[in-house]
Design a protein around this motif. Structure first.
Motif, PDB file in Angstrom:
ATOM      1  N   TRP A   1       0.851  -1.188   0.000  1.00 10.55           N
ATOM      2  CA  TRP A   1       0.000   0.000   0.000  1.00 10.55           C
ATOM      3  C   TRP A   1       0.886   1.237   0.000  1.00 10.55           C
ATOM      4  CZ3 TRP A   1      -4.776  -1.769  -0.671  1.00 10.55           C
ATOM      5  CH2 TRP A   1      -5.079  -3.047  -0.196  1.00 10.55           C
ATOM      6  N   GLY A   2       0.394   2.335  -0.589  1.00  6.47           N
ATOM      7  CA  GLY A   2       1.249   3.508  -0.631  1.00  6.47           C
ATOM      8  C   GLY A   2       0.533   4.794  -0.974  1.00  6.47           C
ATOM      9  N   LEU A   3       1.280   5.877  -0.866  1.00  4.74           N
ATOM     10  CA  LEU A   3       0.868   7.218  -1.266  1.00  4.74           C
ATOM     11  C   LEU A   3       1.885   7.738  -2.271  1.00  4.74           C
ATOM     12  CD1 LEU A   3       0.134   8.680   2.284  1.00  4.74           C
ATOM     13  CD2 LEU A   3      -1.584   7.974   0.614  1.00  4.74           C
ATOM     14  N   GLU A   4       1.394   8.432  -3.319  1.00  3.46           N
ATOM     15  CA  GLU A   4       2.308   8.988  -4.316  1.00  3.46           C
ATOM     16  C   GLU A   4       1.774  10.320  -4.815  1.00  3.46           C
ATOM     17  OE1 GLU A   4       4.490   6.523  -7.311  1.00  3.46           O
ATOM     18  OE2 GLU A   4       3.304   7.686  -8.750  1.00  3.46           O
ATOM     19  N   ALA A   5       2.687  11.277  -5.020  1.00  5.53           N
ATOM     20  CA  ALA A   5       2.362  12.568  -5.626  1.00  5.53           C
ATOM     21  C   ALA A   5       3.340  12.815  -6.760  1.00  5.53           C
ATOM     22  CB  ALA A   5       2.450  13.688  -4.592  1.00  5.53           C
ATOM     23  N   ASP A   6       2.845  13.442  -7.834  1.00  2.89           N
ATOM     24  CA  ASP A   6       3.718  13.733  -8.970  1.00  2.89           C
ATOM     25  C   ASP A   6       3.372  15.095  -9.558  1.00  2.89           C
ATOM     26  OD1 ASP A   6       1.925  13.337 -11.586  1.00  2.89           O
ATOM     27  OD2 ASP A   6       1.406  11.733 -10.210  1.00  2.89           O
ATOM     28  N   ILE A   7       4.300  15.657 -10.312  1.00  2.00           N
ATOM     29  CA  ILE A   7       4.094  16.911 -11.041  1.00  2.00           C
ATOM     30  C   ILE A   7       4.663  16.724 -12.429  1.00  2.00           C
ATOM     31  CG2 ILE A   7       6.231  17.965 -10.224  1.00  2.00           C
ATOM     32  CD1 ILE A   7       2.876  19.806 -10.627  1.00  2.00           C
ATOM     33  N   GLN A   8       3.924  17.196 -13.465  1.00  2.00           N
ATOM     34  CA  GLN A   8       4.284  16.878 -14.852  1.00  2.00           C
ATOM     35  C   GLN A   8       4.285  18.126 -15.736  1.00  2.00           C
ATOM     36  OE1 GLN A   8       4.536  12.977 -13.835  1.00  2.00           O
ATOM     37  NE2 GLN A   8       4.740  13.558 -15.969  1.00  2.00           N
ATOM     38  N   TRP A   9       5.299  18.236 -16.586  1.00  2.00           N
ATOM     39  CA  TRP A   9       5.233  19.155 -17.719  1.00  2.00           C
ATOM     40  C   TRP A   9       4.443  18.471 -18.825  1.00  2.00           C
ATOM     41  CZ3 TRP A   9       6.941  17.770 -22.559  1.00  2.00           C
ATOM     42  CH2 TRP A   9       6.854  18.764 -23.537  1.00  2.00           C
ATOM     43  N   SER A  10       3.699  19.262 -19.598  1.00  2.00           N
ATOM     44  CA  SER A  10       2.877  18.685 -20.662  1.00  2.00           C
ATOM     45  C   SER A  10       3.030  19.470 -21.961  1.00  2.00           C
ATOM     46  CB  SER A  10       1.398  18.676 -20.248  1.00  2.00           C
ATOM     47  OG  SER A  10       0.568  18.323 -21.333  1.00  2.00           O
ATOM     48  N   GLY A  11       3.130  18.739 -23.054  1.00  2.00           N
ATOM     49  CA  GLY A  11       3.145  19.345 -24.379  1.00  2.00           C
ATOM     50  C   GLY A  11       1.845  19.134 -25.135  1.00  2.00           C
TER      51      GLY A  11
END
Length: 289
Positions: free
Chosen positions: A111-121
């Motif tokens: 089990w886990g927690l995850e956060a991400d941030i993304q550049w998008s084209g």
């Protein structure tokens, strides 16, 4: 002492030595087998903090409705036949970013927690039309004739997803000590930029146009699944799919003063496929087997 007596004593001694040697050999053969000391082996453990990066591609989709209105009276315009007031268009492009998270392993479950941030084209484009009649009509107010080549009031719309991020729960099962299959879902957010040019004609038949843009940070939801494998005790690699929905919102308002305005209402959904690599903090766990 007689020689025969000495001979008898020597023969008896040799017989005793031979018998003792045979008994010792028998004792050695009867001893049980002794096992080698237990080996030390690594246990694959998923618990801990991790940080990593990813890259991939997204297949976005925007659906936009255009509502025209008379800027003098403020009344809505009912576009004549031939008008284009709705369009769905693709917003595809590459993505790249980073993620951070924490896993807890319990038996074969992780089990886990995850956060991400993304550049998008991701970006796309669509064209809309409030069609004119032979005398201009409601889409070209004030005109009593139709200028050569005029089709009505047009809107050329460009849209792009500038960046996005997620904050998600993860849960899955270990199909082997080193391979995790998981599902994930949670919060999604991102900035969508809308640009456009509204073009028409004034009462004298002269062409007029206005260009504008706006940006909105939207909040929505995401759900998906993935597979992740341990390359070493500290490095993992993953392949992940996410579906993201940032909802419907009023994205822009373009105005030709004294003539026609166009309000834009849009929604945005996205299909995301990305590969990533993570570094898990902490050393290997060692146990005896």
């Amino acid at each position: 002492m007689r020689a025969s007596t000495l001979k008898t004593i020597a023969v008896s001694a040799l017989a005793a030595i031979a018998a003792t040697s045979a008994a010792s050999a028998a004792d050695l053969a009867a001893r049980p087998y002794t096992k080698a000391p237990p080996a030390m082996v690594e246990v694959w453990n998923w618990t801990g903090f991790y940080i990593g990066g990813n890259a991939g591609y997204s297949w976005g989709r925007s659906n936009s409705d255009i509502s025209y209105y008379n800027t003098v009276t403020g009344l809505p315009i009912a576009p004549p036949p031939g008008s284009i007031t709705n369009a769905s268009f693709d917003m595809n492009g590459g993505i790249a970013g980073g993620q951070v998270g924490y896993n807890w392993q319990t038996s074969n479950w992780v089990w886990g927690l995850e956060a991400d941030i993304q550049w998008s084209g991701e970006k796309g484009r669509a064209d809309y039309l409030c069609a004119a009649t032979v005398t201009g009509g409601v889409c070209l107010p004030g005109l009593t004739f139709l200028p050569a080549g005029a089709t009505g009031t047009t809107l050329a719309l460009d849209r792009s997803l500038e960046w996005f991020g997620t904050a998600r729960l993860r849960g899955g099962v270990l199909v082997s000590p080193r391979v995790l299959l998981y599902a994930t879902g949670g919060l999604a957010y991102g900035e969508i930029k809308t640009s456009g040019t509204l073009s028409g004609f004034n009462g004298n038949g002269g062409g007029v146009a206005i260009t504008g843009s706006s940006s909105d940070t939207r909040i929505g939801w995401t759900v998906g699944a993935g597979i992740e494998g341990m390359l070493t005790q500290n490095w993992t690699a993953k392949l992940e799919y996410l579906y993201m929905d940032l909802g419907r919102y009023d994205s822009a308002n373009f105005v030709l003063p004294g003539l026609v305005g166009a309000r834009v209402s849009s929604d945005f959904t996205d299909h995301i496929l990305r590969a990533g690599i993570n570094y898990k903090f902490g050393g290997p766990v060692v146990a005896k087997y």
